[in-house]
Design a protein around this motif. Structure first.
Motif, mmCIF file in Angstrom:
data_model
loop_
_atom_site.group_PDB
_atom_site.id
_atom_site.type_symbol
_atom_site.label_atom_id
_atom_site.label_comp_id
_atom_site.label_asym_id
_atom_site.label_seq_id
_atom_site.Cartn_x
_atom_site.Cartn_y
_atom_site.Cartn_z
ATOM 1 N N VAL A 81 0.839 -1.204 0.000
ATOM 2 C CA VAL A 81 0.000 0.000 0.000
ATOM 3 C C VAL A 81 0.872 1.250 0.000
ATOM 4 C CG1 VAL A 81 -1.880 -1.178 1.199
ATOM 5 C CG2 VAL A 81 -0.171 0.066 2.521
ATOM 6 N N GLY A 82 0.305 2.324 -0.504
ATOM 7 C CA GLY A 82 0.993 3.605 -0.517
ATOM 8 C C GLY A 82 0.130 4.632 -1.214
ATOM 9 N N GLU A 83 0.470 5.886 -1.026
ATOM 10 C CA GLU A 83 -0.295 6.952 -1.651
ATOM 11 C C GLU A 83 -0.041 6.990 -3.155
ATOM 12 O OE1 GLU A 83 -2.541 8.583 -0.190
ATOM 13 O OE2 GLU A 83 -2.110 8.243 1.929
ATOM 14 N N SER A 84 -0.869 7.740 -3.857
ATOM 15 C CA SER A 84 -0.713 7.892 -5.297
ATOM 16 C C SER A 84 0.663 8.478 -5.615
ATOM 17 C CB SER A 84 -1.805 8.826 -5.831
ATOM 18 O OG SER A 84 -1.618 9.076 -7.206
ATOM 19 N N GLY A 85 1.366 7.858 -6.554
ATOM 20 C CA GLY A 85 2.686 8.345 -6.930
ATOM 21 C C GLY A 85 3.811 7.771 -6.106
ATOM 22 N N ALA A 86 3.522 6.818 -5.229
ATOM 23 C CA ALA A 86 4.564 6.229 -4.392
ATOM 24 C C ALA A 86 5.432 5.232 -5.153
ATOM 25 C CB ALA A 86 3.943 5.550 -3.174
ATOM 26 N N GLY A 87 4.970 4.777 -6.311
ATOM 27 C CA GLY A 87 5.757 3.839 -7.111
ATOM 28 C C GLY A 87 5.446 2.384 -6.854
ATOM 29 N N LYS A 88 4.257 2.101 -6.367
ATOM 30 C CA LYS A 88 3.883 0.728 -6.025
ATOM 31 C C LYS A 88 3.834 -0.174 -7.252
ATOM 32 C CE LYS A 88 -0.014 2.252 -4.535
ATOM 33 N NZ LYS A 88 0.220 3.675 -4.843
ATOM 34 N N ILE A 229 3.239 -4.458 3.493
ATOM 35 C CA ILE A 229 4.354 -3.565 3.212
ATOM 36 C C ILE A 229 3.756 -2.218 2.822
ATOM 37 C CG2 ILE A 229 6.304 -3.038 1.700
ATOM 38 C CD1 ILE A 229 6.982 -5.278 3.523
ATOM 39 N N GLY A 230 4.257 -1.146 3.412
ATOM 40 C CA GLY A 230 3.775 0.191 3.072
ATOM 41 C C GLY A 230 4.903 1.035 2.498
ATOM 42 N N PHE A 231 4.626 1.730 1.411
ATOM 43 C CA PHE A 231 5.592 2.652 0.817
ATOM 44 C C PHE A 231 5.321 4.054 1.352
ATOM 45 C CE2 PHE A 231 7.017 0.443 -3.385
ATOM 46 C CZ PHE A 231 7.668 -0.514 -2.633
ATOM 47 N N ARG A 275 5.627 16.132 -4.049
ATOM 48 C CA ARG A 275 4.884 15.741 -2.841
ATOM 49 C C ARG A 275 5.591 14.621 -2.081
ATOM 50 N NH1 ARG A 275 -0.898 17.068 -2.627
ATOM 51 N NH2 ARG A 275 -1.391 18.506 -4.312
ATOM 52 N N TYR A 276 6.898 14.530 -2.256
ATOM 53 C CA TYR A 276 7.725 13.547 -1.568
ATOM 54 C C TYR A 276 7.381 12.112 -1.955
ATOM 55 C CZ TYR A 276 8.906 17.692 1.079
ATOM 56 O OH TYR A 276 9.310 18.957 1.414
ATOM 57 N N ARG A 277 6.820 11.935 -3.142
ATOM 58 C CA ARG A 277 6.475 10.599 -3.630
ATOM 59 C C ARG A 277 7.535 10.131 -4.622
ATOM 60 N NH1 ARG A 277 0.813 11.379 -2.771
ATOM 61 N NH2 ARG A 277 0.813 12.051 -0.591
ATOM 62 N N TYR A 278 8.003 8.939 -4.435
ATOM 63 C CA TYR A 278 9.108 8.390 -5.231
ATOM 64 C C TYR A 278 8.837 8.460 -6.737
ATOM 65 C CZ TYR A 278 12.187 4.850 -7.288
ATOM 66 O OH TYR A 278 13.079 4.186 -8.092
ATOM 67 N N ALA A 279 7.699 7.922 -7.171
ATOM 68 C CA ALA A 279 7.416 7.866 -8.610
ATOM 69 C C ALA A 279 7.240 9.263 -9.194
ATOM 70 C CB ALA A 279 6.169 7.019 -8.877
#
Length: 348
Positions: A81-88, A229-231, A275-279
């Protein structure tokens, strides 16, 4: 006159040739940039979260394989799981494709997959999701199944196809926001029935937004059968080196350097803008590299990022809202670039 049957019988289109034709119709400068972007897009920058994902997935797979011989052992579920743009999507897709235990099996009829992966694009009724899973496994008689039959027969069909793992991306779309208790129970029973099949328990991997954790995957609490697992967002104070690695590794295939940006606040501005998101960080770096390729530069500059950000937002003509140009960028609201003013539309 071409009939409908004639159209269906025509050979499948060669997509590579098709898009080579599209590329050939672009300006020469764009063709050069397209070739460069293809190299940039092929880069995947590994980091600690990939190691955590692999470790968690291996622990999960160990338990599945170890209990496979025992009767009535229901398969567990794995959640990313992770927010939008986290690169999941990129991370789990890469893990599944490259994991040695999931490599296709060589048969007299060709390669057979050990897992299937589907991506939901919006709410999908469980029955339709079931048929999609079976179709992805290579079973060709899906159209003849009645209501509910796909999930009832799924374990047996996946066993015949040699598939033991099902990955559902954007899995939050399995359930409507206002789903009734009956709909929740229908979904829970469908997944549980496949996971506890006595002959071929199928294991499920769900990836998506945090709402995924609300899926009713069994009649007991989710945590009894779940692996999680959380991103998290990129913590720039601790992970500045990760942002620098993304800049360096994505620019390397096209010979565009970024080492000169280490001692500037560009990494911090970049993380903030994404927004501090990896992707999203990777997406903005890709955009800046595209601008540098157009101008045939060998070094990234803050200006490349500013222009790339303009093209992906509504800040054109509002430098005070562009995180790569604003003096007091830390004071910006992170959604301020979505504000539409009354100025006429312009092209940057």
């Amino acid at each position: 006159m071409t009939t409908q049957l004639d159209a269906i019988a025509e050979p499948a289109m060669n997509e590579d040739d098709y898009f080579r034709g599209v590329s050939a119709g672009m300006p020469e400068s764009s063709q050069r940039v397209i070739d460069g972007l293809a190299k940039v897009k092929s880069v995947y920058v590994k980091c600690d979260r990939d190691n955590a994902l692999l470790t968690g997935f291996n622990r999960y797979l160990e338990r599945y394989v170890a209990t496979r011989r025992l009767p009535r052992q229901e398969a567990e579920c794995f959640f990313l799981v992770g927010e939008s743009g986290a690169g999941k999507t990129a991370a789990i897709g890469r893990l599944l494709r490259e994991h040695a235990a999931l490599r296709p099996v060589e048969t007299p009829y060709g390669l057979k997959p050990r897992y299937v992966s589907i991506k939901l694009k919006g709410y999908s009724h469980p029955r339709l999701v079931g048929t999609q899973i079976i179709r992805e496994a290579g079973y060709g008689m899906v159209g003849k199944m009645g209501r509910g039959e796909a999930w009832d027969r799924m374990a047996g069909i996946l066993q015949s196809q040699g598939v033991f793992l099902v990955h559902i991306d954007e899995a939050q779309h399995l359930l409507k926001r206002n789903a009734s208790q009956g709909e929740r129970e229908e979904l829970a029973n469908a997944i549980k029935g496949v996971a506890i099949d006595t002959k071929w328990p199928v294991t499920f991997v769900f990836s998506g937004l945090p709402e995924v954790l609300g899926l009713p995957v069994g009649d007991q609490q989710v945590e009894r059968r779940g692996n999680f697992i959380g991103f998290a967002d990129v913590a720039i104070n601790d992970e500045r080196d990760l942002v620098l690695a993304i800049l360096s590794q994505m620019g390397e295939p096209v010979g565009i350097g970024s080492d000169h940006l280490k001692d500037t606040d560009l990494p911090e501005r970049l993380a903030f803008a994404a927004r501090y998101r990896y992707a999203r960080i990777c997406q903005l770096v890709e955009g800046a590299l595209q601008e540098a390729l157009h101008w045939q530069r060998t070094k990234l500059t803050p200006g490349h990022f500013a222009v790339a950000f303009e093209r992906r937002s509504l800040v054109y003509g509002n430098d005070d809202k562009n995180p790569f140009l604003a003096v007091h960028w830390r004071d910006l609201r992170q959604d301020s670039f979505l504000t539409i003013d009354d100025a006429p539309a312009q092209s940057s």
